[in-house]
Design an enzyme around this catalytic site. Structure first.
Site, PDB file in Angstrom:
ATOM      1  N   SER A 199      -8.746  -0.417   6.925  1.00  8.55           N
ATOM      2  CA  SER A 199      -8.631  -1.316   8.078  1.00  8.55           C
ATOM      3  C   SER A 199      -7.207  -1.364   8.607  1.00  8.55           C
ATOM      4  O   SER A 199      -6.957  -1.929   9.659  1.00  8.55           O
ATOM      5  CB  SER A 199      -9.089  -2.726   7.697  1.00  8.55           C
ATOM      6  OG  SER A 199      -8.245  -3.251   6.682  1.00  8.55           O
ATOM      7  N   LYS A 237       0.804  -1.221   0.000  1.00  8.57           N
ATOM      8  CA  LYS A 237       0.000   0.000   0.000  1.00  8.57           C
ATOM      9  C   LYS A 237       0.844   1.281   0.000  1.00  8.57           C
ATOM     10  O   LYS A 237       0.360   2.347  -0.398  1.00  8.57           O
ATOM     11  CB  LYS A 237      -0.931   0.019   1.212  1.00  8.57           C
ATOM     12  CG  LYS A 237      -1.975  -1.086   1.231  1.00  8.57           C
ATOM     13  CD  LYS A 237      -3.163  -0.727   0.385  1.00  8.57           C
ATOM     14  CE  LYS A 237      -4.321  -1.699   0.608  1.00  8.57           C
ATOM     15  NZ  LYS A 237      -5.536  -1.292  -0.116  1.00  8.57           N
TER      16      LYS A 237
END
Length: 376
Positions: A109, A79
């Site tokens: 999350s 990410k």
């Protein structure tokens, strides 16, 4: 040029890589003989008992794995690529002072949360991150540790987005979504660009690592990634869209976590998912832009699902045989290759000589306590 599906190209991935390279790690590409041998051995009748393949002759594919270890990426997951790319592009477009004055916001999350927090801290931008209350404690503390302001929400994407809207109304912060975003997809796609270059160099030096031996042409036969929101899979599929490499997706089947697979069967995107799969990074529905890529059969050749037990068994293998720390979400692609008979039968049928398969280990953000609880 306007950012549309038509400008989501391999060259856009290459441009993204040049921009983010100073800020990210080039993660290693590993091989493992034990896992190659396991994947290239038929499953036992006992292991197929109780599955949809019970009573069928087990498939016998030949597979060589090449593991792209994004668990060694900054913040412990791929990410970081998309977050740095999206923030750098936003600063280019809006100006540094404007972005610094308004800040950025996202919902996640955990892995995108930490990634955007790191990118914002590095580039001196305020960051607000909406996280489900049930997020992994280490991911929450990691996000806070990078200086972001964390706001808690419910666990579904609808609940997260409602809180994002509230914070945006107060702060006017720029939204950088976790996956449904052109620049995020381009950033994540750099995983595929690096993987292909590393694979070509590796088999040129050691042709015996490939199923093709000295005939290896330096092009992976297939790549498989996890699919949650779809940013990684869409980005990798975009990079390989001009190549012969087939791209596949992998999901957990628990409580309907395989929304992408089901959507492809139904011919339309599943808009909501509510699952508490152990693969917590894959609890979201596929994004709209991501779906445009993944639902294109010329870019993604298929999406397969695995059970919670298969994810756990695969995670154990990676921990014990590779000595690599991964989170459950990271191993769903490998689990498909080891346990999903539809996928394994396809490899056997399409490639009598076998396939060299690139597997993306998407992240390693877990804890000793979480691993202990999982295998208690």
């Amino acid at each position: 040029m306007a950012k549309t599906i038509h400008t989501l190209t391999p060259s856009a991935i290459a441009t993204a890589h040049a921009l983010i390279k100073p800020y990210i790690h080039t993660t290693p590409l590993l091989t493992n003989t034990t896992l190659n041998n396991l994947a290239s051995t038929p499953q036992s009748a006992d292991s197929l008992h109780g599955t949809e393949w019970e009573g069928q002759t087990p498939s016998n594919p030949t597979i060589r794995f090449f593991f792209k270890c994004e668990n060694y990426q900054r913040i412990g997951a791929f990410k970081a690529r998309g977050a740095f790319h999206a923030l750098l592009r936003l600063i280019e477009e809006e100006g540094e002072e404007v972005v610094r004055g308004r800040g950025v916001i996202t919902h996640s999350s955990g892995n995108h949360a930490q990634a955007l927090a790191l990118a914002a801290q590095t580039l001196h931008i305020p960051a607000y991150v909406v996280m489900p209350r049930i997020s992994t404690v280490s991911k929450i503390s990691g996000t806070k540790g990078y200086g972001a302001e964390v706001i808690f929400s419910g666990s579904t994407s609808t609940e997260r987005e409602a809180v994002v809207a509230e914070v945006q109304a107060k702060t006017n912060a720029f939204l950088i979504p976790p996956y449904d975003h052109f620049d995020i997809i381009c950033g994540q796609g750099t995983t595929g660009l690096e993987m292909q270059g590393q694979y070509a160099a590796l088999v040129a030096e050691k042709p015996g690592l490939s199923v093709h031996g000295p005939r290896a042409e330096g092009q992976l036969d297939a790549v498989i990634t996890p699919v949650g929101g779809g940013g990684l899979n869409a980005g990798v599929a975009t990079f390989f869209s001009d190549e012969s490499t087939k791209v596949f997706g992998a999901e957990p089947s628990f409580e309907g976590g395989d929304d992408c697979r089901r959507g492809l069967l139904a011919g339309e995107r599943v808009q909501a998912v509510k699952t508490l799969t152990i693969a917590d990074g894959l609890r979201t529905p596929v994004g709209v832009l991501n779906w445009e890529v993944i639902s294109d059969g010329n870019k993604v050749a298929g999406v397969f699902a695995v059970t919670e037990a298969q994810i756990k068994a695969t995670m154990r293998l990676v921990l014990e045989r590779m000595k690599v720390v991964v989170e459950p979400s990271a191993v769903v692609g490998l689990a498909v290759c080891l346990f999903n008979e539809d996928f394994r039968r396809m490899v056997e049928k399409e490639a009598p000589d076998g396939w060299d398969i690139g597997v993306v280990f998407s992240g390693g953000n877990t804890t000793v306590e979480a691993i202990g609880k999982l295998f208690a």
